[in-house]
Design a protein around this motif. Sequence first.
Motif, PDB file in Angstrom:
ATOM      1  N   MET A  58       0.843  -1.213   0.000  1.00 48.83           N
ATOM      2  CA  MET A  58       0.000   0.000   0.000  1.00 48.83           C
ATOM      3  C   MET A  58       0.877   1.262   0.000  1.00 48.83           C
ATOM      4  SD  MET A  58      -3.636  -0.413   0.715  1.00 48.83           S
ATOM      5  CE  MET A  58      -4.599  -1.916   0.562  1.00 48.83           C
ATOM      6  N   GLU A  62       0.777   4.127  -2.802  1.00 50.49           N
ATOM      7  CA  GLU A  62       0.577   5.530  -2.408  1.00 50.49           C
ATOM      8  C   GLU A  62       1.687   6.394  -3.030  1.00 50.49           C
ATOM      9  OE1 GLU A  62      -2.126   6.200  -0.077  1.00 50.49           O
ATOM     10  OE2 GLU A  62      -1.710   8.293  -0.567  1.00 50.49           O
ATOM     11  N   SER A  67      -4.511   6.534  -4.331  1.00 50.06           N
ATOM     12  CA  SER A  67      -5.048   6.877  -3.001  1.00 50.06           C
ATOM     13  C   SER A  67      -5.352   5.600  -2.243  1.00 50.06           C
ATOM     14  CB  SER A  67      -6.376   7.619  -3.149  1.00 50.06           C
ATOM     15  OG  SER A  67      -6.148   8.947  -3.293  1.00 50.06           O
ATOM     16  N   THR A  68      -4.681   5.408  -1.116  1.00 47.84           N
ATOM     17  CA  THR A  68      -4.912   4.189  -0.333  1.00 47.84           C
ATOM     18  C   THR A  68      -5.240   4.547   1.112  1.00 47.84           C
ATOM     19  OG1 THR A  68      -2.716   3.796   0.596  1.00 47.84           O
ATOM     20  CG2 THR A  68      -3.047   3.104  -1.694  1.00 47.84           C
ATOM     21  N   GLN A  69      -5.664   3.508   1.840  1.00 46.64           N
ATOM     22  CA  GLN A  69      -6.030   3.656   3.260  1.00 46.64           C
ATOM     23  C   GLN A  69      -4.813   3.811   4.167  1.00 46.64           C
ATOM     24  OE1 GLN A  69      -7.784  -0.155   4.296  1.00 46.64           O
ATOM     25  NE2 GLN A  69      -5.856  -1.245   4.012  1.00 46.64           N
ATOM     26  N   VAL A 158      -3.020   0.110 -10.561  1.00 48.05           N
ATOM     27  CA  VAL A 158      -2.347  -0.809  -9.631  1.00 48.05           C
ATOM     28  C   VAL A 158      -1.669  -1.927 -10.421  1.00 48.05           C
ATOM     29  CG1 VAL A 158      -2.792  -2.556  -7.841  1.00 48.05           C
ATOM     30  CG2 VAL A 158      -3.816  -0.269  -7.652  1.00 48.05           C
ATOM     31  N   LEU A 178      -9.076  -6.301  -5.531  1.00 45.46           N
ATOM     32  CA  LEU A 178      -9.015  -5.064  -4.744  1.00 45.46           C
ATOM     33  C   LEU A 178     -10.403  -4.697  -4.250  1.00 45.46           C
ATOM     34  CD1 LEU A 178      -6.747  -2.764  -6.996  1.00 45.46           C
ATOM     35  CD2 LEU A 178      -6.031  -4.331  -5.181  1.00 45.46           C
ATOM     36  N   PHE A 180     -12.469  -1.178  -2.717  1.00 46.44           N
ATOM     37  CA  PHE A 180     -12.389   0.272  -2.534  1.00 46.44           C
ATOM     38  C   PHE A 180     -13.475   0.745  -1.574  1.00 46.44           C
ATOM     39  CE2 PHE A 180     -10.438  -0.595  -6.593  1.00 46.44           C
ATOM     40  CZ  PHE A 180      -9.343   0.257  -6.618  1.00 46.44           C
ATOM     41  N   LEU A 190      -8.363   3.067  -2.018  1.00 47.04           N
ATOM     42  CA  LEU A 190      -8.123   1.622  -1.958  1.00 47.04           C
ATOM     43  C   LEU A 190      -8.068   1.168  -0.497  1.00 47.04           C
ATOM     44  CD1 LEU A 190      -7.386  -1.080  -3.341  1.00 47.04           C
ATOM     45  CD2 LEU A 190      -4.979  -0.367  -3.203  1.00 47.04           C
TER      46      LEU A 190
END
Length: 240
Positions: A58, A62, A67-69, A158, A178, A180, A190
């Motif tokens: 991740m 990024e 955009s990820t968690q 990705v 994946l 989202f 994500l």
Amino acid sequence: MQKQQELYRGKAKTVYFTDNEDFLVLEFRNDTSAFDGEKIEQLDRKGEVNNKFNHFIMTKLEEAGVSTQVEKLLSDTESLVKKLDMIPVECVVRNVAAGSLVKRLGVEEGKDLAPPVFEFFLKNDALHDPMINDYHIASFGWATEAQIAAMKKATFEVNGILKDLFDKAGLILVDYKLEFGVDAAGNLVLGDEFTPDGCRLWDKETRKKMDKDRFRQGLGSVVETYIEVAQRLGVSLDTI
Ligand code: ADP
Ligand code: UDP
């Protein structure tokens, strides 16, 4: 950041609230399941390896502009992540034919797919995660047209980033799933995880399976193989 009460216990992870409403803790457990939870085993160290693997991937995504968690690693098995309102669909990209595609279409496992295939599945264990398309998602209100387009775009982005990353580690990224969600500001982000539990990775030279198919197919050395993949990528497995 204080971990608070449990929000949700899934098949492989437990999700906790924190004292900040915008963040959650994901705990990666050793539980390993396949065939909609029919086969379940505890695999020593799997939670730890997947937690660190997921954080590594991740962070790479990024850095590459996805955009990820991702927030930070909290412990060997826990990560702090952005709280998302999850969209109940799974986005799958396939670079090589394997798994359910082979069964469904009767094609040969190992066939290169050019262009890669994109599929949506509904996240619903009771219905065995049926395959759906854009129209089902929009019509039933699981996501908007704009979110559907954004999920497809991000899932292919990705693919570009990770195919290259795994290739440099001597691995073929066969396929992956994946999930989202939408953050507090309304952005598509994500979530969930990217680990060998949710993708297929084959050794480039020998085509050895180095992912959850080792568990599904009873091939043995599941976590040992995840560790080999992590080491090839440069994931740190040091104690936190
Ligand atoms: P499952 O629900 O399929 O059994 P898990 O055991 O992995 O799967 O449970 C994790 C749950 O947490 C999933 O339902 C997933 O959608 C949800 N989740 C993952 N990341 C986030 C996030 N950043 N915010 C909110 N929920 C998340
Ligand atoms: N996958 C997943 N969770 C699911 C279904 C699939 O992580 O609930 C991943 C799986 O590991 C593989 C890809 O998505 O990397 C495609 O899975 P497939 O449709 O072939 O299903 P499978 O045969 O793995 O059940």
